[in-house]
Design a protein around this motif. Sequence first.
Motif, short mmCIF file in Angstrom:
data_model
loop_
_atom_site.label_atom_id
_atom_site.label_comp_id
_atom_site.label_asym_id
_atom_site.label_seq_id
_atom_site.Cartn_x
_atom_site.Cartn_y
_atom_site.Cartn_z
N LEU A 111 0.84 -1.18 0.00
CA LEU A 111 0.00 0.00 0.00
C LEU A 111 0.88 1.25 0.00
O LEU A 111 1.99 1.22 0.55
CB LEU A 111 -0.91 0.03 1.23
N PRO A 112 0.44 2.35 -0.61
CA PRO A 112 1.23 3.59 -0.57
C PRO A 112 1.48 4.03 0.87
O PRO A 112 0.65 3.80 1.76
CB PRO A 112 0.34 4.60 -1.31
N ALA A 113 2.62 4.66 1.08
CA ALA A 113 2.97 5.11 2.43
C ALA A 113 2.03 6.21 2.90
O ALA A 113 1.75 6.34 4.09
CB ALA A 113 4.42 5.59 2.46
N GLN A 114 1.53 7.02 1.97
CA GLN A 114 0.64 8.11 2.32
C GLN A 114 -0.81 7.69 2.12
O GLN A 114 -1.14 6.98 1.19
CB GLN A 114 0.94 9.34 1.46
N GLY A 115 -1.67 8.14 3.01
CA GLY A 115 -3.09 7.86 2.85
C GLY A 115 -3.62 6.94 3.93
O GLY A 115 -2.87 6.24 4.61
#
Length: 276
Positions: free
Chosen positions: A145-149
Amino acid sequence: MRSRSQKIFFAGNIKFLRERKKMSQEALAAELGLTRAKLAAIEAGNTKSPQPEDYLNFSEFFKISIDTLLKINLSTLGEIKLRELEAGNDVYIRGGNLRVLAISVDPSNNENVEYVPVKAKAGYMAGYNDPEFIASLPKYSLPNLPAQGTFRVFPSTGDSMLPVPENSDIITQYVEDWTVIKPDTPCIVILKGQQDFVFKMVTVNKEGTILLKSLNSMYEPYTVDASDVMEIWRFYAYTSKEFPEARSEMTTVLTAIRNLEEKIEQLPGKPKEDAK
């Protein structure tokens, strides 16, 4: 210290909100216990210092904080923002962001990915911003998963979004600013006053409504007011226990024909069709 001059928008805002509700001065004055002459003076800016109870009465009637009535030129706001304010989602009244999102974290202070099972649907409507409720949900750490969000998993039910299989787990990312959603973006939408959330193709309209469409053409699209939406979670991925069906021979043939047509179109020196 020299006082700083600030622009006050109270008079214009009262007139704007009254006209937005399609109310006459007589009707609004009667609602607030004012004379029409006093309301007209307030709207014209001829009353520089209304009584404190007048500020409170206007704020309670329009469900907009005194700070907003004084400091923000409401006529310059977009329709979605206005509907949020009218729904009581005022940043000054709420004391924070318009939508307060509760999350849970692991021992390393990383956000968990909460899973909202089918049996927790009804509870989610009431506890979506309740830290204790969110903490009670099953939690997962998903790879890649993306680190941001902020991410959350919702179950899909029904066949309105076929070919996404029924009972799939929809991995989603929280959308804070709805205006960045591109037309026909697949999203989980949390609606007010319902014991369910919906998985739909979402289009945010400028006039303050949100169009919800199904991939399954058997279901008619419908529109809801932005003020009736609590949260929107953008589709990121999905998992399913169902194994995909093999493509039929006819589908394979049609795909091959389309691929061949695309290759022919890309051949150098191919004459262009005459303009009609």
